[in-house]
Design a protein around this motif. Structure first.
Motif, PDB file in Angstrom:
ATOM      1  N   VAL A  17       0.824  -1.207   0.000  1.00 23.19           N
ATOM      2  CA  VAL A  17       0.000   0.000   0.000  1.00 23.19           C
ATOM      3  C   VAL A  17       0.859   1.257   0.000  1.00 23.19           C
ATOM      4  N   GLY A  18       1.988   1.220   0.689  1.00 16.73           N
ATOM      5  CA  GLY A  18       2.877   2.383   0.726  1.00 16.73           C
ATOM      6  C   GLY A  18       3.276   2.881  -0.656  1.00 16.73           C
ATOM      7  N   PRO A  19       3.829   2.003  -1.516  1.00  8.53           N
ATOM      8  CA  PRO A  19       4.211   2.464  -2.852  1.00  8.53           C
ATOM      9  C   PRO A  19       3.039   2.975  -3.683  1.00  8.53           C
ATOM     10  N   VAL A  20       1.859   2.371  -3.520  1.00 12.33           N
ATOM     11  CA  VAL A  20       0.688   2.849  -4.272  1.00 12.33           C
ATOM     12  C   VAL A  20       0.337   4.263  -3.845  1.00 12.33           C
ATOM     13  N   THR A  21       0.319   4.511  -2.542  1.00  9.60           N
ATOM     14  CA  THR A  21      -0.052   5.850  -2.077  1.00  9.60           C
ATOM     15  C   THR A  21       0.956   6.897  -2.546  1.00  9.60           C
ATOM     16  N   VAL A  22       2.233   6.562  -2.515  1.00  9.58           N
ATOM     17  CA  VAL A  22       3.248   7.523  -2.940  1.00  9.58           C
ATOM     18  C   VAL A  22       3.203   7.729  -4.456  1.00  9.58           C
ATOM     19  N   ALA A  23       3.210   6.633  -5.215  1.00 12.44           N
ATOM     20  CA  ALA A  23       3.202   6.750  -6.682  1.00 12.44           C
ATOM     21  C   ALA A  23       1.931   7.419  -7.186  1.00 12.44           C
ATOM     22  N   ALA A  24       0.786   7.063  -6.585  1.00 11.13           N
ATOM     23  CA  ALA A  24      -0.476   7.681  -7.001  1.00 11.13           C
ATOM     24  C   ALA A  24      -0.475   9.178  -6.695  1.00 11.13           C
ATOM     25  N   SER A  25       0.145   9.566  -5.587  1.00  9.50           N
ATOM     26  CA  SER A  25       0.230  10.992  -5.241  1.00  9.50           C
ATOM     27  C   SER A  25       1.176  11.750  -6.163  1.00  9.50           C
ATOM     28  N   MET A  26       2.204  11.083  -6.641  1.00  9.26           N
ATOM     29  CA  MET A  26       3.161  11.716  -7.549  1.00  9.26           C
ATOM     30  C   MET A  26       2.637  11.796  -8.978  1.00  9.26           C
ATOM     31  N   PHE A  27       1.648  10.953  -9.317  1.00 10.76           N
ATOM     32  CA  PHE A  27       1.175  10.877 -10.692  1.00 10.76           C
ATOM     33  C   PHE A  27       0.564  12.192 -11.197  1.00 10.76           C
ATOM     34  N   PRO A  28      -0.397  12.824 -10.486  1.00  9.49           N
ATOM     35  CA  PRO A  28      -1.011  14.045 -11.046  1.00  9.49           C
ATOM     36  C   PRO A  28      -0.018  15.163 -11.375  1.00  9.49           C
ATOM     37  N   PRO A  29       0.918  15.523 -10.471  1.00  9.58           N
ATOM     38  CA  PRO A  29       1.863  16.574 -10.870  1.00  9.58           C
ATOM     39  C   PRO A  29       2.780  16.147 -12.019  1.00  9.58           C
ATOM     40  N   SER A  30       3.146  14.869 -12.032  1.00  5.89           N
ATOM     41  CA  SER A  30       3.980  14.372 -13.137  1.00  5.89           C
ATOM     42  C   SER A  30       3.206  14.403 -14.448  1.00  5.89           C
ATOM     43  N   ALA A  31       1.922  14.082 -14.385  1.00  9.29           N
ATOM     44  CA  ALA A  31       1.078  14.128 -15.590  1.00  9.29           C
ATOM     45  C   ALA A  31       0.919  15.570 -16.071  1.00  9.29           C
ATOM     46  N   ARG A  32       0.752  16.511 -15.147  1.00  7.29           N
ATOM     47  CA  ARG A  32       0.651  17.925 -15.535  1.00  7.29           C
ATOM     48  C   ARG A  32       1.919  18.372 -16.264  1.00  7.29           C
ATOM     49  N   LYS A  33       3.067  17.937 -15.747  1.00  2.27           N
ATOM     50  CA  LYS A  33       4.344  18.289 -16.392  1.00  2.27           C
ATOM     51  C   LYS A  33       4.418  17.679 -17.787  1.00  2.27           C
ATOM     52  N   ALA A  34       4.029  16.414 -17.912  1.00  2.00           N
ATOM     53  CA  ALA A  34       4.077  15.744 -19.212  1.00  2.00           C
ATOM     54  C   ALA A  34       3.097  16.384 -20.197  1.00  2.00           C
ATOM     55  N   LEU A  35       1.945  16.820 -19.709  1.00  2.00           N
ATOM     56  CA  LEU A  35       0.967  17.485 -20.572  1.00  2.00           C
ATOM     57  C   LEU A  35       1.453  18.861 -21.012  1.00  2.00           C
ATOM     58  N   ALA A  36       2.169  19.548 -20.117  1.00  2.00           N
ATOM     59  CA  ALA A  36       2.672  20.887 -20.432  1.00  2.00           C
ATOM     60  C   ALA A  36       3.836  20.825 -21.422  1.00  2.00           C
ATOM     61  N   GLU A  37       4.560  19.703 -21.422  1.00  2.00           N
ATOM     62  CA  GLU A  37       5.713  19.540 -22.300  1.00  2.00           C
ATOM     63  C   GLU A  37       5.556  18.251 -23.110  1.00  2.00           C
ATOM     64  N   PRO A  38       4.684  18.271 -24.139  1.00  2.00           N
ATOM     65  CA  PRO A  38       4.360  17.046 -24.867  1.00  2.00           C
ATOM     66  C   PRO A  38       5.544  16.347 -25.525  1.00  2.00           C
ATOM     67  N   GLY A  39       6.622  17.021 -25.772  1.00  4.05           N
ATOM     68  CA  GLY A  39       7.774  16.394 -26.410  1.00  4.05           C
ATOM     69  C   GLY A  39       8.791  15.854 -25.423  1.00  4.05           C
ATOM     70  N   ASP A  40       8.523  15.974 -24.132  1.00  5.76           N
ATOM     71  CA  ASP A  40       9.473  15.570 -23.098  1.00  5.76           C
ATOM     72  C   ASP A  40       9.344  14.068 -22.815  1.00  5.76           C
ATOM     73  N   ALA A  41      10.261  13.296 -23.381  1.00  8.15           N
ATOM     74  CA  ALA A  41      10.222  11.832 -23.225  1.00  8.15           C
ATOM     75  C   ALA A  41      10.412  11.428 -21.764  1.00  8.15           C
ATOM     76  N   GLN A  42      11.234  12.159 -21.020  1.00  9.60           N
ATOM     77  CA  GLN A  42      11.487  11.843 -19.612  1.00  9.60           C
ATOM     78  C   GLN A  42      10.214  12.016 -18.779  1.00  9.60           C
ATOM     79  N   ALA A  43       9.459  13.073 -19.032  1.00 10.58           N
ATOM     80  CA  ALA A  43       8.221  13.311 -18.290  1.00 10.58           C
ATOM     81  C   ALA A  43       7.207  12.198 -18.564  1.00 10.58           C
ATOM     82  N   LEU A  44       7.084  11.793 -19.807  1.00 10.17           N
ATOM     83  CA  LEU A  44       6.162  10.714 -20.163  1.00 10.17           C
ATOM     84  C   LEU A  44       6.619   9.394 -19.560  1.00 10.17           C
ATOM     85  N   SER A  45       7.916   9.161 -19.566  1.00 10.12           N
ATOM     86  CA  SER A  45       8.469   7.943 -18.974  1.00 10.12           C
ATOM     87  C   SER A  45       8.176   7.890 -17.474  1.00 10.12           C
TER      88      SER A  45
END
Length: 172
Positions: A17-45
């Motif tokens: 459960v620990g990794p799910v809570t942390v990874a799920a919490s990190m997902f929205p800001p990481s997704a916002r970054k990937a959406l803001a920079e569509p060509g950024d392979a690292q953000a999508l990765s």
């Protein structure tokens, strides 16, 4: 036997459960970054890895209630109010994760992968992201963050109930 079952239950909760809570919490800001920079392979990765962590550890997380039920049965507390409330909140957390968090992560990730194809990774990002798509992405990530927060709050409440065990006669 109780100590063994309880130890496995607690370890499963920490490890799964620990990794799910942390990874799920990190997902929205990481997704916002990937959406803001569509060509950024690292953000999508990063988004892909976080989603994979959530899916994999959510599956492993099934061990938590399995060993929890076994522990409760051996301790003779299956009818205790604190445990019934914990079981209900655990089931609700599982529904939130399976029905609200993971599908939204998948949808956002698939949308980003579509943008990746349109923009071309590493191609200099000539085509700026569609402002309308950006607003939709921001709304979607905000909603996802809300559901993720609800999931985390449910697990935090279950954890507190498991520690405090209000009304328990088995000692705290």
């Amino acid at each position: 036997m109780n100590k063994f079952l309880l130890a496995v239950h607690v370890l499963a909760a920490i490890v799964a459960v620990g990794p799910v809570t942390v990874a799920a919490s990190m997902f929205p800001p990481s997704a916002r970054k990937a959406l803001a920079e569509p060509g950024d392979a690292q953000a999508l990765s990063t988004v892909r890895v976080l989603h994979r962590i959530c899916r994999a550890y959510a599956t492993v997380g099934v061990a938590v209630p399995v060993f929890g039920f076994a522990t409760a049965k051996n301790m003779g507390v299956l009818g205790d109010t604190w445990l019934i409330v914990s079981i209900t909140l655990t089931a609700l957390a599982a529904v939130v994760l399976a029905a609200l968090v993971l599908p939204r992560q998948t949808a956002l990730m698939e949308g980003m992968e579509g943008m990746e194809v349109a923009v071309g990774v590493g191609g200099g990002g000539e085509g700026a992201a569609n402002p309308g798509a950006s607003r939709v992405g921001r709304r979607a990530t905000a909603r996802l963050a809300m559901f993720t927060g609800l999931f985390n709050l449910l697990w935090a409440t279950v954890t507190i109930l498991m520690i405090v065990r209000p009304g328990s006669t088995t000692g705290a």
